[in-house]
Design a protein around this motif. Structure first.
Motif, PDB file in Angstrom:
ATOM      1  N   ALA A 127       0.586  -0.847  -0.320  1.00 21.07           N
ATOM      2  CA  ALA A 127       0.424   0.093   0.031  1.00 21.07           C
ATOM      3  C   ALA A 127       0.836   1.601  -0.256  1.00 21.07           C
ATOM      4  CB  ALA A 127      -0.763   0.375   1.098  1.00 21.07           C
ATOM      5  N   VAL A 128       0.958   2.088  -0.585  1.00 19.74           N
ATOM      6  CA  VAL A 128       1.299   2.856  -1.141  1.00 19.74           C
ATOM      7  C   VAL A 128       1.070   4.536   0.085  1.00 19.74           C
ATOM      8  CG1 VAL A 128       1.567   5.443  -2.036  1.00 19.74           C
ATOM      9  CG2 VAL A 128       1.155   3.143  -3.753  1.00 19.74           C
ATOM     10  N   GLY A 129       2.205   4.730   0.758  1.00 23.41           N
ATOM     11  CA  GLY A 129       1.460   5.416   1.696  1.00 23.41           C
ATOM     12  C   GLY A 129       1.639   4.908   3.497  1.00 23.41           C
ATOM     13  N   GLU A 130       1.876   4.134   3.222  1.00 20.60           N
ATOM     14  CA  GLU A 130       1.425   2.824   4.313  1.00 20.60           C
ATOM     15  C   GLU A 130       3.173   3.170   5.503  1.00 20.60           C
ATOM     16  OE1 GLU A 130       2.007  -1.657   4.641  1.00 20.60           O
ATOM     17  OE2 GLU A 130       2.454  -0.979   2.629  1.00 20.60           O
TER      18      GLU A 130
END
Length: 67
Positions: free
Chosen positions: A17-20
């Motif tokens: 997940a991008v930004g996790e």
């Protein structure tokens, strides 16, 4: 087209997940994440290239029809 995630290892990769939050990820997990993301970038660039080729072919076809 194959919609399954691409990984370099035989085991299934954890979804990315991008930004996790990455603060608790191990070095191995971070390396695996990079591998998965690089594979996704390569796949995305391939699709973009295919679409560009299709659009160029369509543009050429319509340009020839208007001549």
């Amino acid at each position: 087209m194959d919609s399954k995630p691409h990984t370099s290892s035989p085991k299934a990769a954890k979804p990315v997940a991008v930004g996790e939050d990455l603060s608790r990820a191990s070095e191995d997990e971070l390396r695996e994440r990079i591998t998965v993301l690089e594979a996704e970038i390569t796949r995305t660039r391939g699709v973009l290239s295919e679409r560009s080729n299709i659009r160029s072919a369509a543009d050429a076809l319509f340009k020839n029809d208007n001549s």
